[in-house]
Design a protein around this motif. Structure first.
Motif, PDB file in Angstrom:
ATOM      1  N   TYR A   2       2.764   5.202   8.063  1.00 30.17           N
ATOM      2  CA  TYR A   2       2.864   3.745   8.128  1.00 30.17           C
ATOM      3  C   TYR A   2       4.266   3.292   8.515  1.00 30.17           C
ATOM      4  O   TYR A   2       5.257   3.941   8.197  1.00 30.17           O
ATOM      5  CB  TYR A   2       2.491   3.118   6.782  1.00 30.17           C
ATOM      6  CG  TYR A   2       1.125   3.498   6.306  1.00 30.17           C
ATOM      7  CD1 TYR A   2       0.001   3.209   7.073  1.00 30.17           C
ATOM      8  CD2 TYR A   2       0.948   4.155   5.102  1.00 30.17           C
ATOM      9  CE1 TYR A   2      -1.258   3.561   6.651  1.00 30.17           C
ATOM     10  CE2 TYR A   2      -0.304   4.512   4.668  1.00 30.17           C
ATOM     11  CZ  TYR A   2      -1.413   4.214   5.441  1.00 30.17           C
ATOM     12  OH  TYR A   2      -2.650   4.563   5.027  1.00 30.17           O
ATOM     13  N   ARG A   3       4.339   2.130   9.160  1.00 30.17           N
ATOM     14  CA  ARG A   3       5.613   1.567   9.592  1.00 30.17           C
ATOM     15  C   ARG A   3       6.450   1.090   8.409  1.00 30.17           C
ATOM     16  O   ARG A   3       7.670   1.010   8.480  1.00 30.17           O
ATOM     17  CB  ARG A   3       5.353   0.403  10.545  1.00 30.17           C
ATOM     18  CG  ARG A   3       6.569  -0.116  11.241  1.00 30.17           C
ATOM     19  CD  ARG A   3       6.195  -1.197  12.225  1.00 30.17           C
ATOM     20  NE  ARG A   3       5.818  -2.435  11.558  1.00 30.17           N
ATOM     21  CZ  ARG A   3       6.640  -3.460  11.374  1.00 30.17           C
ATOM     22  NH1 ARG A   3       7.876  -3.394  11.802  1.00 30.17           N
ATOM     23  NH2 ARG A   3       6.223  -4.555  10.778  1.00 30.17           N
ATOM     24  N   ALA A   4       5.805   0.779   7.304  1.00 30.38           N
ATOM     25  CA  ALA A   4       6.507   0.286   6.116  1.00 30.38           C
ATOM     26  C   ALA A   4       7.307   1.388   5.423  1.00 30.38           C
ATOM     27  O   ALA A   4       8.159   1.085   4.580  1.00 30.38           O
ATOM     28  CB  ALA A   4       5.506  -0.312   5.134  1.00 30.38           C
ATOM     29  N   CYS A   5       7.066   2.627   5.756  1.00 27.20           N
ATOM     30  CA  CYS A   5       7.722   3.737   5.067  1.00 27.20           C
ATOM     31  C   CYS A   5       9.228   3.781   5.325  1.00 27.20           C
ATOM     32  O   CYS A   5       9.994   4.113   4.420  1.00 27.20           O
ATOM     33  CB  CYS A   5       7.105   5.061   5.477  1.00 27.20           C
ATOM     34  SG  CYS A   5       5.438   5.281   4.873  1.00 27.20           S
ATOM     35  N   TYR A  16      12.261  11.168  -7.541  1.00 24.38           N
ATOM     36  CA  TYR A  16      12.995  10.793  -6.329  1.00 24.38           C
ATOM     37  C   TYR A  16      12.714  11.751  -5.180  1.00 24.38           C
ATOM     38  O   TYR A  16      12.406  11.324  -4.060  1.00 24.38           O
ATOM     39  CB  TYR A  16      14.491  10.749  -6.654  1.00 24.38           C
ATOM     40  CG  TYR A  16      15.385  10.648  -5.457  1.00 24.38           C
ATOM     41  CD1 TYR A  16      15.463   9.468  -4.735  1.00 24.38           C
ATOM     42  CD2 TYR A  16      16.158  11.729  -5.047  1.00 24.38           C
ATOM     43  CE1 TYR A  16      16.289   9.361  -3.629  1.00 24.38           C
ATOM     44  CE2 TYR A  16      16.979  11.630  -3.944  1.00 24.38           C
ATOM     45  CZ  TYR A  16      17.040  10.451  -3.245  1.00 24.38           C
ATOM     46  OH  TYR A  16      17.851  10.360  -2.155  1.00 24.38           O
ATOM     47  N   GLU A  17      12.783  13.042  -5.437  1.00 22.08           N
ATOM     48  CA  GLU A  17      12.598  14.027  -4.369  1.00 22.08           C
ATOM     49  C   GLU A  17      11.169  14.032  -3.840  1.00 22.08           C
ATOM     50  O   GLU A  17      10.931  14.152  -2.637  1.00 22.08           O
ATOM     51  CB  GLU A  17      12.990  15.411  -4.888  1.00 22.08           C
ATOM     52  CG  GLU A  17      14.476  15.498  -5.185  1.00 22.08           C
ATOM     53  CD  GLU A  17      14.828  16.678  -6.062  1.00 22.08           C
ATOM     54  OE1 GLU A  17      13.917  17.265  -6.667  1.00 22.08           O
ATOM     55  OE2 GLU A  17      16.017  16.987  -6.149  1.00 22.08           O
ATOM     56  N   GLU A  18      10.203  13.895  -4.754  1.00 20.74           N
ATOM     57  CA  GLU A  18       8.800  13.848  -4.345  1.00 20.74           C
ATOM     58  C   GLU A  18       8.531  12.607  -3.491  1.00 20.74           C
ATOM     59  O   GLU A  18       7.784  12.656  -2.509  1.00 20.74           O
ATOM     60  CB  GLU A  18       7.911  13.844  -5.585  1.00 20.74           C
ATOM     61  CG  GLU A  18       6.437  13.905  -5.299  1.00 20.74           C
ATOM     62  CD  GLU A  18       5.613  13.884  -6.562  1.00 20.74           C
ATOM     63  OE1 GLU A  18       4.384  13.980  -6.446  1.00 20.74           O
ATOM     64  OE2 GLU A  18       6.181  13.755  -7.668  1.00 20.74           O
ATOM     65  N   THR A  19       9.163  11.500  -3.853  1.00 17.15           N
ATOM     66  CA  THR A  19       8.985  10.255  -3.118  1.00 17.15           C
ATOM     67  C   THR A  19       9.500  10.369  -1.690  1.00 17.15           C
ATOM     68  O   THR A  19       8.853   9.891  -0.751  1.00 17.15           O
ATOM     69  CB  THR A  19       9.723   9.115  -3.846  1.00 17.15           C
ATOM     70  OG1 THR A  19       9.179   8.983  -5.143  1.00 17.15           O
ATOM     71  CG2 THR A  19       9.576   7.810  -3.102  1.00 17.15           C
ATOM     72  N   LEU A  20      10.648  10.998  -1.517  1.00 17.60           N
ATOM     73  CA  LEU A  20      11.202  11.150  -0.171  1.00 17.60           C
ATOM     74  C   LEU A  20      10.283  11.983   0.713  1.00 17.60           C
ATOM     75  O   LEU A  20      10.078  11.666   1.890  1.00 17.60           O
ATOM     76  CB  LEU A  20      12.595  11.777  -0.226  1.00 17.60           C
ATOM     77  CG  LEU A  20      13.691  10.928  -0.874  1.00 17.60           C
ATOM     78  CD1 LEU A  20      15.024  11.650  -0.769  1.00 17.60           C
ATOM     79  CD2 LEU A  20      13.770   9.561  -0.256  1.00 17.60           C
ATOM     80  N   MET A  21       9.686  13.029   0.148  1.00 19.38           N
ATOM     81  CA  MET A  21       8.757  13.854   0.930  1.00 19.38           C
ATOM     82  C   MET A  21       7.508  13.063   1.313  1.00 19.38           C
ATOM     83  O   MET A  21       7.021  13.154   2.438  1.00 19.38           O
ATOM     84  CB  MET A  21       8.365  15.106   0.141  1.00 19.38           C
ATOM     85  CG  MET A  21       9.464  16.120   0.053  1.00 19.38           C
ATOM     86  SD  MET A  21       8.928  17.679  -0.628  1.00 19.38           S
ATOM     87  CE  MET A  21       8.565  17.230  -2.305  1.00 19.38           C
ATOM     88  N   ILE A  22       6.984  12.277   0.370  1.00 17.68           N
ATOM     89  CA  ILE A  22       5.788  11.484   0.650  1.00 17.68           C
ATOM     90  C   ILE A  22       6.063  10.471   1.754  1.00 17.68           C
ATOM     91  O   ILE A  22       5.261  10.300   2.684  1.00 17.68           O
ATOM     92  CB  ILE A  22       5.307  10.781  -0.637  1.00 17.68           C
ATOM     93  CG1 ILE A  22       4.710  11.798  -1.602  1.00 17.68           C
ATOM     94  CG2 ILE A  22       4.302   9.681  -0.329  1.00 17.68           C
ATOM     95  CD1 ILE A  22       4.403  11.237  -2.963  1.00 17.68           C
ATOM     96  N   LEU A  23       7.205   9.796   1.668  1.00 13.45           N
ATOM     97  CA  LEU A  23       7.512   8.758   2.653  1.00 13.45           C
ATOM     98  C   LEU A  23       7.749   9.326   4.050  1.00 13.45           C
ATOM     99  O   LEU A  23       7.458   8.674   5.048  1.00 13.45           O
ATOM    100  CB  LEU A  23       8.729   7.952   2.205  1.00 13.45           C
ATOM    101  CG  LEU A  23       8.495   7.031   1.014  1.00 13.45           C
ATOM    102  CD1 LEU A  23       9.801   6.373   0.601  1.00 13.45           C
ATOM    103  CD2 LEU A  23       7.460   5.989   1.332  1.00 13.45           C
ATOM    104  N   GLU A  24       8.290  10.528   4.129  1.00 14.05           N
ATOM    105  CA  GLU A  24       8.502  11.136   5.442  1.00 14.05           C
ATOM    106  C   GLU A  24       7.192  11.506   6.117  1.00 14.05           C
ATOM    107  O   GLU A  24       7.097  11.513   7.338  1.00 14.05           O
ATOM    108  CB  GLU A  24       9.381  12.379   5.313  1.00 14.05           C
ATOM    109  CG  GLU A  24      10.835  12.058   5.066  1.00 14.05           C
ATOM    110  CD  GLU A  24      11.679  13.298   4.887  1.00 14.05           C
ATOM    111  OE1 GLU A  24      11.129  14.415   4.902  1.00 14.05           O
ATOM    112  OE2 GLU A  24      12.899  13.144   4.725  1.00 14.05           O
ATOM    113  N   ARG A  55       0.824  -1.210   0.000  1.00 14.43           N
ATOM    114  CA  ARG A  55       0.000   0.000   0.000  1.00 14.43           C
ATOM    115  C   ARG A  55       0.861   1.265   0.000  1.00 14.43           C
ATOM    116  O   ARG A  55       0.427   2.307  -0.472  1.00 14.43           O
ATOM    117  CB  ARG A  55      -0.987  -0.001   1.158  1.00 14.43           C
ATOM    118  CG  ARG A  55      -0.402   0.231   2.498  1.00 14.43           C
ATOM    119  CD  ARG A  55      -1.482   0.293   3.557  1.00 14.43           C
ATOM    120  NE  ARG A  55      -0.859   0.239   4.865  1.00 14.43           N
ATOM    121  CZ  ARG A  55      -1.516   0.048   5.981  1.00 14.43           C
ATOM    122  NH1 ARG A  55      -2.813  -0.119   5.953  1.00 14.43           N
ATOM    123  NH2 ARG A  55      -0.885   0.024   7.120  1.00 14.43           N
ATOM    124  N   VAL A  56       2.086   1.174   0.503  1.00 19.51           N
ATOM    125  CA  VAL A  56       3.005   2.310   0.441  1.00 19.51           C
ATOM    126  C   VAL A  56       3.668   2.373  -0.934  1.00 19.51           C
ATOM    127  O   VAL A  56       3.778   3.442  -1.538  1.00 19.51           O
ATOM    128  CB  VAL A  56       4.062   2.211   1.557  1.00 19.51           C
ATOM    129  CG1 VAL A  56       5.082   3.320   1.442  1.00 19.51           C
ATOM    130  CG2 VAL A  56       3.391   2.243   2.911  1.00 19.51           C
TER     131      VAL A  56
END
Length: 137
Positions: A51-54, A39-47, A29-30
């Protein structure tokens, strides 16, 4: 265990995460939220995702980008996530003691995560040449 290597000498770099202790369904789901993004957009989303999977996915993407910049000299701003997949792995099993000498089986699922980053700067240059040669721009 995190394995790092490069796939295609031209534009693709990947990182593998093996035996990560979480359900493949929860990691998917993540992964579905970040597939195809920069890449940069992904790092912001994950931060910002709760969720623990991030965290393990964040580490893998960061590792793949480090591979790209160190091994191939690719700028991190030109990277996109071209492929991201999660596969189920073995299930760790533990026994928990219960009443009257019985035991209860605890199953801990694990998964394998693959992240592939692709350099899009070559495609940008190709499109610019194409537009110039045919007089569109």
């Amino acid at each position: 265990m995190i394995k790092k290597s490069k796939k295609n000498q031209n534009t693709e770099v990947y990182a593998l995460g093996h035996y990560i202790r979480m359900s493949a369904h929860k990691a998917r789901r993540v992964i579905d939220q970040i597939r195809g993004r920069s890449y940069e957009e992904t790092l912001m989303i994950l931060e910002l995702m709760p969720y623990r999977a991030c965290y393990p996915i964040f580490k893998l993407i960061y590792s793949a980008a480090a591979n790209a910049s160190h091994n191939m000299g690719i700028n991190e701003a030109d990277l996109i996530i071209s492929k991201a997949e999660v596969n189920e792995s073995t299930t760790m099993k533990k026994l928990k003691p219960q009443a009257r000498g019985r035991s209860y089986l605890i199953k801990r699922p694990t998964c394998h995560i693959t992240i592939v980053l692709q350099d899009i700067s070559l495609y940008k240059e190709y499109i610019k040449k194409y537009i110039k040669s045919y007089g569109y721009g």
